[in-house]
Write a protein that holds these residues in place. Structure first.
Motif, PDB file in Angstrom:
ATOM      1  N   LYS A  33       0.825  -1.203   0.000  1.00 62.44           N
ATOM      2  CA  LYS A  33       0.000   0.000   0.000  1.00 62.44           C
ATOM      3  C   LYS A  33       0.861   1.255   0.000  1.00 62.44           C
ATOM      4  O   LYS A  33       0.582   2.205  -0.740  1.00 62.44           O
ATOM      5  N   ASP A  34       1.915   1.260   0.822  1.00 57.68           N
ATOM      6  CA  ASP A  34       2.797   2.431   0.900  1.00 57.68           C
ATOM      7  C   ASP A  34       3.448   2.727  -0.452  1.00 57.68           C
ATOM      8  O   ASP A  34       3.566   3.888  -0.850  1.00 57.68           O
ATOM      9  N   ALA A  35       3.874   1.676  -1.158  1.00 57.37           N
ATOM     10  CA  ALA A  35       4.516   1.854  -2.465  1.00 57.37           C
ATOM     11  C   ALA A  35       3.533   2.412  -3.489  1.00 57.37           C
ATOM     12  O   ALA A  35       3.876   3.302  -4.274  1.00 57.37           O
ATOM     13  N   LEU A  36       2.305   1.905  -3.489  1.00 59.92           N
ATOM     14  CA  LEU A  36       1.300   2.422  -4.425  1.00 59.92           C
ATOM     15  C   LEU A  36       1.001   3.888  -4.148  1.00 59.92           C
ATOM     16  O   LEU A  36       0.979   4.706  -5.076  1.00 59.92           O
ATOM     17  N   VAL A  37       0.789   4.235  -2.887  1.00 59.08           N
ATOM     18  CA  VAL A  37       0.490   5.626  -2.527  1.00 59.08           C
ATOM     19  C   VAL A  37       1.669   6.535  -2.877  1.00 59.08           C
ATOM     20  O   VAL A  37       1.487   7.618  -3.436  1.00 59.08           O
ATOM     21  N   ALA A  38       2.883   6.093  -2.577  1.00 59.77           N
ATOM     22  CA  ALA A  38       4.067   6.908  -2.875  1.00 59.77           C
ATOM     23  C   ALA A  38       4.188   7.205  -4.370  1.00 59.77           C
ATOM     24  O   ALA A  38       4.637   8.283  -4.759  1.00 59.77           O
ATOM     25  N   ASP A  39       3.764   6.244  -5.190  1.00 63.85           N
ATOM     26  CA  ASP A  39       3.831   6.427  -6.639  1.00 63.85           C
ATOM     27  C   ASP A  39       2.546   7.012  -7.218  1.00 63.85           C
ATOM     28  O   ASP A  39       2.423   7.184  -8.432  1.00 63.85           O
ATOM     29  N   GLY A  40       1.557   7.291  -6.357  1.00 63.63           N
ATOM     30  CA  GLY A  40       0.302   7.887  -6.811  1.00 63.63           C
ATOM     31  C   GLY A  40      -0.597   6.927  -7.566  1.00 63.63           C
ATOM     32  O   GLY A  40      -1.434   7.358  -8.360  1.00 63.63           O
ATOM     33  N   ILE A  41      -0.442   5.620  -7.319  1.00 62.59           N
ATOM     34  CA  ILE A  41      -1.197   4.610  -8.061  1.00 62.59           C
ATOM     35  C   ILE A  41      -2.439   4.185  -7.276  1.00 62.59           C
ATOM     36  O   ILE A  41      -2.320   3.696  -6.153  1.00 62.59           O
ATOM     37  N   PRO A  42      -3.609   4.332  -7.870  1.00 67.84           N
ATOM     38  CA  PRO A  42      -4.830   3.874  -7.196  1.00 67.84           C
ATOM     39  C   PRO A  42      -4.852   2.345  -7.103  1.00 67.84           C
ATOM     40  O   PRO A  42      -4.405   1.650  -8.016  1.00 67.84           O
ATOM     41  N   VAL A  43      -5.415   1.848  -6.012  1.00 66.28           N
ATOM     42  CA  VAL A  43      -5.513   0.407  -5.812  1.00 66.28           C
ATOM     43  C   VAL A  43      -6.689  -0.176  -6.594  1.00 66.28           C
ATOM     44  O   VAL A  43      -6.695  -1.342  -6.932  1.00 66.28           O
ATOM     45  N   THR A  44      -7.688   0.665  -6.881  1.00 62.46           N
ATOM     46  CA  THR A  44      -8.840   0.221  -7.664  1.00 62.46           C
ATOM     47  C   THR A  44      -9.518   1.433  -8.273  1.00 62.46           C
ATOM     48  O   THR A  44      -9.133   2.581  -8.012  1.00 62.46           O
ATOM     49  N   SER A  45     -10.539   1.176  -9.080  1.00 60.40           N
ATOM     50  CA  SER A  45     -11.267   2.246  -9.752  1.00 60.40           C
ATOM     51  C   SER A  45     -12.764   1.994  -9.634  1.00 60.40           C
ATOM     52  O   SER A  45     -13.214   0.852  -9.774  1.00 60.40           O
ATOM     53  N   PHE A  46     -13.521   3.056  -9.382  1.00 60.56           N
ATOM     54  CA  PHE A  46     -14.972   2.976  -9.314  1.00 60.56           C
ATOM     55  C   PHE A  46     -15.562   3.818 -10.442  1.00 60.56           C
ATOM     56  O   PHE A  46     -15.117   4.943 -10.678  1.00 60.56           O
ATOM     57  N   ALA A  47     -16.557   3.276 -11.107  1.00 57.75           N
ATOM     58  CA  ALA A  47     -17.227   3.990 -12.189  1.00 57.75           C
ATOM     59  C   ALA A  47     -18.234   4.978 -11.620  1.00 57.75           C
ATOM     60  O   ALA A  47     -18.948   4.669 -10.668  1.00 57.75           O
ATOM     61  N   VAL A  48     -18.263   6.158 -12.196  1.00 58.63           N
ATOM     62  CA  VAL A  48     -19.253   7.180 -11.846  1.00 58.63           C
ATOM     63  C   VAL A  48     -19.817   7.743 -13.154  1.00 58.63           C
ATOM     64  O   VAL A  48     -19.193   7.629 -14.208  1.00 58.63           O
ATOM     65  N   ALA A  49     -20.988   8.353 -13.075  1.00 56.78           N
ATOM     66  CA  ALA A  49     -21.607   8.916 -14.269  1.00 56.78           C
ATOM     67  C   ALA A  49     -20.908  10.201 -14.710  1.00 56.78           C
ATOM     68  O   ALA A  49     -20.756  10.458 -15.901  1.00 56.78           O
ATOM     69  N   ASP A  50     -20.470  11.005 -13.734  1.00 59.19           N
ATOM     70  CA  ASP A  50     -19.879  12.315 -14.021  1.00 59.19           C
ATOM     71  C   ASP A  50     -18.771  12.573 -13.002  1.00 59.19           C
ATOM     72  O   ASP A  50     -19.054  12.823 -11.829  1.00 59.19           O
ATOM     73  N   VAL A  51     -17.537  12.509 -13.441  1.00 58.05           N
ATOM     74  CA  VAL A  51     -16.395  12.659 -12.537  1.00 58.05           C
ATOM     75  C   VAL A  51     -16.389  14.035 -11.876  1.00 58.05           C
ATOM     76  O   VAL A  51     -16.164  14.143 -10.671  1.00 58.05           O
ATOM     77  N   GLN A  52     -16.640  15.087 -12.641  1.00 53.04           N
ATOM     78  CA  GLN A  52     -16.611  16.433 -12.058  1.00 53.04           C
ATOM     79  C   GLN A  52     -17.683  16.582 -10.985  1.00 53.04           C
ATOM     80  O   GLN A  52     -17.412  17.116  -9.909  1.00 53.04           O
ATOM     81  N   ALA A  53     -18.883  16.096 -11.235  1.00 54.91           N
ATOM     82  CA  ALA A  53     -19.965  16.203 -10.251  1.00 54.91           C
ATOM     83  C   ALA A  53     -19.632  15.400  -8.992  1.00 54.91           C
ATOM     84  O   ALA A  53     -19.857  15.865  -7.869  1.00 54.91           O
TER      85      ALA A  53
END
Length: 127
Positions: A67-87
């Motif tokens: 987890k520390d390595a992913l955060v240090a490199d700015g890498i998300p552990v997963t992705s969630f779909a949304v209808a509108d990212v800005q909203a």
């Protein structure tokens, strides 16, 4: 074959449950005591019988360095779909969520990256 469960390691299950339900909007599906931890899952309110996200304790010795390595490199552990990212970005910011990446268009997809307060970066994305 289909995906039934996906796991995310969290440093505090109760804090994670509050964040993933009260802030992100998921719904608790399972909460079964297992010694000092719980079998704790959340689902999308849009798909209550869909994929469950397991809020796993971060107890295994390999988890924190990963987890520390992913955060240090700015890498998300997963992705969630949304209808509108800005909203969704605006809604979550109003709730005090910290983002490490503001909404960014990348060809046909727009993404943003947030801190889940439990040791992970999470991407939200819309096509």
């Amino acid at each position: 074959m289909r995906i039934n469960l996906a796991s995310i390691h969290v440093d505090d299950q109760e804090k994670a449950l509050r964040f993933y339900t009260d802030v992100l909007g998921f719904v608790k599906k399972n909460d079964v005591p297992l010694g000092e931890h719980r079998w704790l899952t959340v689902v999308s309110p849009e798909e209550p019988d869909g994929v469950e996200l397991v809020l796993e304790p971060s107890d295994h010795p390999a988890v924190d360095p990963y987890k520390d390595a992913l955060v240090a490199d700015g890498i998300p552990v997963t992705s969630f779909a949304v209808a509108d990212v800005q909203a969704e970005y605006d809604r979550l910011r109003s709730l005090g969520v910290t983002f490490t990446q503001e909404p960014t268009a990348m060809g046909p997809v727009t993404t943003a990256v947030l801190d889940d307060t439990c040791g992970n970066l999470i991407q939200i994305a819309a096509m």
